[in-house]
Design a protein around this motif. Structure first.
Motif: not given
Length: 403
Positions: A232-253
């Motif tokens: 999730f930190q290095t992927t180029k998959h658009n949805l996986a990258k969006e999940v990590y940035l919005k929900k894990i890195k800066t979210g409550d996940g």
């Protein structure tokens, strides 16, 4: 290798070990195992660590675990015949609608409710205009019968199946009332039918894909594995990258263990990401039938066929592939998959008793309380005005008597 022992732990790895133990009996060789704590990622020097690194450096001939093919691994190891379907998924419980304050509004979407409100207001205005015409130009009717509140009570009573106080002898008013009665009857039939059907069968989930999951208010967790962290930190998959940035890195996940993630899924609005059979094993033991019936799963990536890593240009590659093909043709691989890869528990007929809680009827309670409070406020104002008027009248009488 007993499937009943910690049956939610390292399922794919234990399954592959069983296959290689079967190959060892077929080809009469022994397996000398080396234990590694990761599958292997590319280091700064361009080499792999973990299992991929052990095989790349020639310390091991093959890996006793499933291995996903990607471009960074092609130069390090070879891959065997596919042995496992890799399908990581998000799971969460479909949010309950029955038993919430929204339950009475859900049968119709917002645009339908707005349309019903608009038609109701239009009919009230039309009825008042008709009565005003008869009162002003024809001199018939009662002036007290043509108030906004009186007309509103009549129309709302007709739409809500409460009927009307009397039936006017004026044809336009009768047509308005009869049309409103039919309109209210049809709306009520569809509303009641939708409300009852929503209690008999579960409503479809409002979250149908990964993009909707990202845009929802639901928290997201990922299994706490090194592979998932790196992916999730290095992927180029658009949805996986969006999940990590919005929900894990800066979210409550965040990253949670398998048991922690399952508990959060059961007890809150939470979506958890892990491999399918690992989730199914725990859910089959800890989820109730009601939880299973509410379960929703969403794929982030397309399922892929996992293989086993083999040393580059190894002489064992052809033997391993032929052995795996033989196990597949003879049904051994299918038997082991059925034993180790647990299927999604079936949703039996839901026998849980649905209960009405206080929050379910919060809308009618709120309307009733607001109406009563408003009427009391108006009553108090009228009482104060009456007292003031009475004082003025008494004062005027005393002034006249003194004069």
């Amino acid at each position: 290798m007993d499937v009943s022992y910690q049956n939610a732990s390292d399922i794919a790895t234990r399954y592959v070990i069983i296959l290689f133990m079967t190959l060892a009996q077929m080809y009469n060789f022994k397996i000398d195992m080396t234990f590694i704590d990761s599958w292997g990622i590319v280091r700064e020097d361009g080499k792999h660590d973990g299992m991929a690194g052990e095989i790349e450096r020639g310390r091991s001939e093959f890996g006793l675990s499933t291995f996903t093919m990607n471009t960074t691994r092609f130069d390090a190891v070879d891959f065997s015949f596919p042995v496992w379907k890799y399908r990581p998924i998000f799971i969460f419980l479909n949010p309950k609608t029955f038993g919430t304050y929204e339950a009475l509004l859900l049968p119709f979407p917002s645009n339908v409710w707005l349309c019903v409100l608009f038609i109701t207001v239009f009919i009230i205005i039309l009825l008042k205009l008709v009565k005003k015409f008869y009162l002003n130009y024809l001199g018939t009717g009662d002036i007290n019968d043509n108030t906004w509140s009186g007309n509103s009570v009549i129309i709302i009573g007709v739409i809500s199946f409460q009927g009307f106080l009397n039936c006017s002898n004026r044809l336009p008013e009768r047509i308005i009332l009869y049309s409103t009665l039919i309109f209210g009857m049809l709306v009520g039939i569809f509303y009641n039918a939708m409300l009852v059907s929503s209690l008999l069968q579960p409503l479809p989930s409002s979250i149908q894909n990964c993009q909707q999951l990202i845009e929802s208010n639901m928290k997201i967790g990922i299994e706490n594995l090194t592979y998932y962290r790196v992916y999730f930190q290095t992927t180029k998959h658009n949805l996986a990258k969006e999940v990590y940035l919005k929900k894990i890195k800066t979210g409550d996940g965040g990253f949670y263990s398998l048991q922690e993630g399952i508990n959060l899924v059961r007890n809150s609005e939470f979506a958890y990401y892990s491999e399918e059979p690992d989730l199914y094993h725990i859910m089959s033991e800890s989820f109730t039938n009601n939880d299973i019936c509410r379960l929703v799963e969403i794929e982030l990536i397309t399922p892929v066929d996992d293989t086993c890593p083999i040393k580059k240009h190894s002489q064992l590659k052809e033997l391993i592939n032929l052995g795996f093909m033989s196990l597949k043709e003879n049904g051994v691989m299918a038997k082991e998959i059925r034993q180790w890869r647990k299927l999604l528990p079936l949703c039996q007929k839901n026998k849980d008793v649905q209960t009405i809680k206080l929050q379910t009827l919060i809308i009618p309670y709120t309307i009733l309380i607001c109406g009563i409070n408003l009427s009391l406020v108006i009553l108090i104002i009228e009482i104060l005005i009456c007292k003031k008027c009475n004082k003025i009248k008494v004062s005027d009488r005393k002034t006249k008597n003194n004069n």
